[in-house]
Design an enzyme around this catalytic site. Structure first.
Site, short mmCIF file in Angstrom:
data_model
loop_
_atom_site.label_atom_id
_atom_site.label_comp_id
_atom_site.label_asym_id
_atom_site.label_seq_id
_atom_site.Cartn_x
_atom_site.Cartn_y
_atom_site.Cartn_z
N TYR A 1 -11.75 -16.27 14.67
CA TYR A 1 -10.94 -16.31 13.41
C TYR A 1 -9.82 -18.02 13.98
CZ TYR A 1 -6.63 -15.80 11.37
OH TYR A 1 -5.23 -16.26 10.80
N HIS B 1 0.80 -1.25 -0.43
CA HIS B 1 0.39 -0.10 0.17
C HIS B 1 0.70 1.18 0.32
CE1 HIS B 1 -3.40 -2.26 0.99
NE2 HIS B 1 -3.20 -2.66 1.28
N ASP C 1 -4.33 -12.84 3.92
CA ASP C 1 -6.30 -12.24 4.55
C ASP C 1 -7.09 -12.21 3.41
OD1 ASP C 1 -4.48 -10.33 2.61
OD2 ASP C 1 -4.66 -8.26 3.90
C1 SS9 Z 1 -10.23 2.02 6.86
C2 SS9 Z 1 -9.67 -0.32 7.31
C3 SS9 Z 1 -8.28 0.01 6.71
C4 SS9 Z 1 -5.87 -1.51 6.36
C5 SS9 Z 1 -5.65 -3.29 5.93
C6 SS9 Z 1 -4.38 -2.81 5.23
C7 SS9 Z 1 -3.90 -4.45 4.92
C8 SS9 Z 1 -2.41 -4.66 4.21
N1 SS9 Z 1 -11.48 1.25 7.85
N2 SS9 Z 1 -7.59 -1.18 6.95
S1 SS9 Z 1 -2.34 -5.74 3.68
ZN ZN Z 2 -4.37 -7.21 2.56
#
Ligand code: SS9
Ligand code: ZN
Length: 779
Positions: free
Chosen positions: A348, A170, A300
């Site tokens: 989970y 990201h 995930d």
């Molecule tokens: C916003 C939720 C943001 C971020 C998840 C980052 C995942 C990295 N309400 N969540 S793989």
């Molecule tokens: Zn992710």
């Protein structure tokens, strides 16, 4: 698995092919040049930062996610099978390959910040937190990734995995984002391009989130092909970006090199993921032919993740990995950012994460992939997404040219308009990890005619059977009188073939290979023999030209008729152009693999004949190897799984080498299939998808539209070339195939054989019946 071939008509003898003596250097496999082993890069230091204040947005990003994965690898005995490599800090210069100097300078100030400063600093960005030690860890995470790239590119290992934290996909040129500080995979791709002069790098991002940072980094770069699937729900899911949709295809020179597959529903499962690979990623990836594959491997996207809400099982990741391992000569780097939510949240199951990591590692080590459940068909929404991305990219990739339209009325329309979609089965149970069965001592049994033994086959098990009797052969083909059985040579080769099969069925080897003079007879006998020995599902795949196709039709009917207890599938796609390369790949990915996965065979008989066997068509041989390797992913496990790493592969030529587990040869960028072949494949697809859900790559809507318009557009479409067609899509291909199908039923016996066996199995297309389907052999 049995491969057999004909050596009539002056085709190159098997011996020559086996040892790769022929001119094409790419065919000669030299074990000393071939990288082996898998790296694992990990350092506990990367667990040494955590969230220090109350910030629900980031509360799931905890240090445990890293050590849990590592511990699982250790307890499953995988750690000791890997080459352990030390991590290092990335240099500033390396960080700058994907980030701005201003951003680096800012991050550099975080180690001396107090809590309030860290908090304030973090709030400039979205869904990310900083800690005094995160800069150090981010440099280690990136450095580890680069170490992995180095060891794979220099041939120190064949492939490997970096277990790192913080994750990367990201983060952007001048911004941290979504738990990510430096974009590990993006920097790694830039680094590989620069340090190893690579011109084609593939990034596969199977994390459930869109790696928008990677997309931004390579949007206008045709040397990096980025594929990401992600939970999207018509932009309702984080990071809620318009540019995560399927129509973001890249920019400028990079147009066509950014592939987004947005999931508009949760609960995507094994069939959905595999369908995405078969109908989007694999065809495009093989056309692209990367020199290096980087996986942004977030888990995930596996079942049990409270953010992802997907349903793919950990076992699925072994298959995804296997399917990518025959690209780039096996040069594959998995960059793991294992996500792990706080224990007990949302029911989970801790197993999901550690099992997914272990499954991926096992695949990298060459272990056969475990059987998969729930492979009936992708869901409607997944098929729509697949259709959309194929439509968006068809003008850039020859393998996709199908005159597709995007779905105009998605089944998830309500979601798009902001309505709440009820959740599907996002939390289904993780199958428990069973201890894999013991490995057979040898992996491959090989039988060649007398006088053709090679010392280079040491790694395999030489097999010789006594000549088959006529009665023996007749039992296999249910008394059908096959003329060639009167030939002594044929009976000798059948004896060898049965001997190889027996080794496979007794699980003494995983796979095998036999050379036979009469391919259709041998294939029929092999299938019959296996069925008589209580193998419950045999998949016979013929890859060959018209000649093989015609003779095999006869055999197919013979051996299918009597087999009341067993289901056999014969898949035979007659390609028109013997020189075609794209055509064979198309057949493999969009027909053979989907049917094979859907069928779940106990044995696959691959019959290679006709083209590909003569010296003039050697490149096709390589492709044949490839077909075997990709099939290995789903077949090996049905014959005999292994826990041990494979022995070093010997230079036994492409087929033996493939069976022994070597990486597939690099094929180079592939031309599109010829128009005739593409049409033939599409024809077969239409037919097969009635019974095999995984073959489906477009929704009903498209078929109706095509059917309605076929008459008016068919003629116009005939003269149109894809390059020129641009916007005016026509349904010529679909129309054409319909009329041909109506005119020539006899051309499609491949499906007919299969239809016979499945005539009563109407329920098999539904997911609910998936479990049933596997055992309908007895029905
Ligand atoms: C916003 C939720 C943001 C971020 C998840 C980052 C995942 C990295 N309400 N969540 S793989
Ligand atoms: Zn992710």
């Amino acid at each position: 698995m049995v491969i057999s071939k004909t050596n009539e008509n002056g085709a190159v003898s098997f011996e020559q092919l086996l040892i790769g003596e022929d001119t094409d250097a790419g065919l000669t496999r030299n074990c000393f040049e071939m990288a082996s082993g898998s790296a694992l890069i990990y350092d506990e230091e990367m667990t040494q930062y955590k969230l220090l204040w109350d910030y629900p947005e980031c509360s799931i990003e905890v240090p445990e996610r890293l050590c849990v994965s590592h511990t699982a690898l250790k307890s499953q005995g995988l750690l000791e099978r890997c080459v352990s490599l030390p991590v290092r800090e990335a240099t500033e210069e390396e960080i700058l390959l994907a980030h701005s100097a201003e951003y680096l300078a800012a991050v550099k100030t975080t180690p001396s910040m107090n809590l309030e400063e860290l908090q304030a600093f973090s709030l400039q960005y979205e869904a990310v937190y900083f800690h005094q030690n995160i800069y150090h860890c981010a440099k280690l995470a990136l450095g580890a990734t680069l170490q992995l790239v180095d060891s794979v590119m220099t041939g120190k290992v064949r492939n490997g995995m970096a277990l790192v934290r913080p994750p990367g996909h990201h983060s952007q040129h001048s911004a941290a984002n979504g738990f990510c500080v430096f974009n590990n995979v993006a920097v790694a791709a830039h680094y590989a391009k620069r340090n190893y002069n690579l011109t084609r790098v593939l990034i596969v991002d199977w994390d459930v989130h869109h790696g928008q940072g990677i997309q931004y980094s390579f949007e206008d770069d045709p040397s990096v092909l980025y594929f990401s699937w992600h939970r999207y729900e018509h932009q309702q899911f984080w990071p809620n970006l318009h540019e995560s949709d399927y129509n973001a295809v890249g920019k400028g020179k990079g147009t066509g090199f950014n592939i987004n597959l947005p999931w508009n529903k949760v609960g995507m499962d094994n069939a959905d993921y595999l369908a995405a690979f078969f109908h989007v990623l694999l065809p495009v990836a093989y056309e692209f032919s990367p020199e290096l594959v980087l996986i942004s491997a977030g888990f995930d996207s596996a079942v049990g993740d409270p953010e992802g809400h997907m349903s793919a099982t950990p076992q699925c990741f072994a298959h995804l990995t296997h399917l990518l391992m025959s690209l780039a000569g096996g040069k594959l780097c998995a960059c793991l950012n294992p996500s792990l939510p706080p224990v007990f949240r949302g029911g989970y199951n801790l197993d999901s994460l550690s099992q997914s990591v272990c499954q991926t590692m096992r695949a990298l080590l060459g272990d056969p992939a475990p059987p998969l459940s729930g492979l009936a068909a992708p869901c409607v929404s997944a098929v729509e997404s697949i259709q959309n991305v194929r439509a968006a990219h068809q003008q850039y990739w020859g393998c996709l040219s199908q005159d597709l339209l995007p779905v105009s009325e998605p089944s998830t329309k309500r979601l798009r308009e902001g309505g709440e979609e009820e959740e599907s089965n996002g939390q289904s149970a993780v199958e428990s990890a069973q201890a894999p069965p013991a490995a057979p001592p040898m992996r491959t049994a090989i039988a060649t005619p007398a006088g053709q033994e090679r010392s280079s086959l040491e790694q395999s098990l030489r097999v010789e059977g006594s000549p088959a009797t006529l009665e023996q052969a007749a039992r296999c083909i249910r008394g059908a009188a096959l003329k060639s059985l009167e030939d002594e040579k044929v009976l000798c080769s059948l004896g060898n073939l049965f001997a190889v099969l027996d080794k496979i069925m007794k699980k003494e080897v995983r796979n095998g290979l036999a050379v036979v003079p009469d391919l259709p007879t041998a294939a029929a006998c092999a299938a019959g023999h296996a069925i008589n020995s209580e193998t419950d599902r045999v998949l016979v795949v013929f890859l060959g030209d018209e000649e093989v196709y015609c003779t095999s039709q006869h055999c197919n009917q013979q051996f299918l008729q009597g087999s009341s207890l067993c289901v056999s599938v014969l898949l035979c796609v007659p390609l028109q152009e013997s020189e075609t390369r794209g055509g064979l790949l198309q057949v493999l990915f969009t027909l053979v693999l989907p049917v094979a996965y859907g069928f779940g065979p106990g044995l696959v008989v691959t019959a290679l004949g006709g083209w590909g066997l003569s010296g003039a068509h050697q490149p096709d041989w390589q492709r044949a190897c490839l077909s075997l390797i990709t099939l290995n992913a789903c077949i090996d496990s049905k014959t005999s799984p292994s826990t041990q790493q494979d022995s070093e592969a010997q230079a036994v030529g492409p087929i033996g080498s493939s069976l022994l587990g070597d990486p597939a040869p690099v094929l180079g960028p592939q031309p599109a299939p010829s128009r005739e072949d593409a049409r033939e494949v599409e024809r077969q697809r239409q037919r097969l998808q009635q019974h095999w859900g995984l073959v489906q790559a477009a929704g009903e809507e498209r078929s109706h539209a095509a059917a309605g318009e076929e008459r008016s557009h068919a003629a116009a479409g005939e003269e149109r070339s894809h390059a020129a067609a641009g916007e005016e899509r026509s349904h010529a291909a679909a129309g054409e195939e319909r009329s041909q199908a109506a005119a020539g039923e006899e051309r499609s016996h491949a499906a007919a054989g299969e239809e016979r066996s499945h005539a009563a199995a109407g329920e098999e297309r539904s997911r609910a019946a998936a479990g049933e389907e596997r055992s309908h052999a007895a029905a």
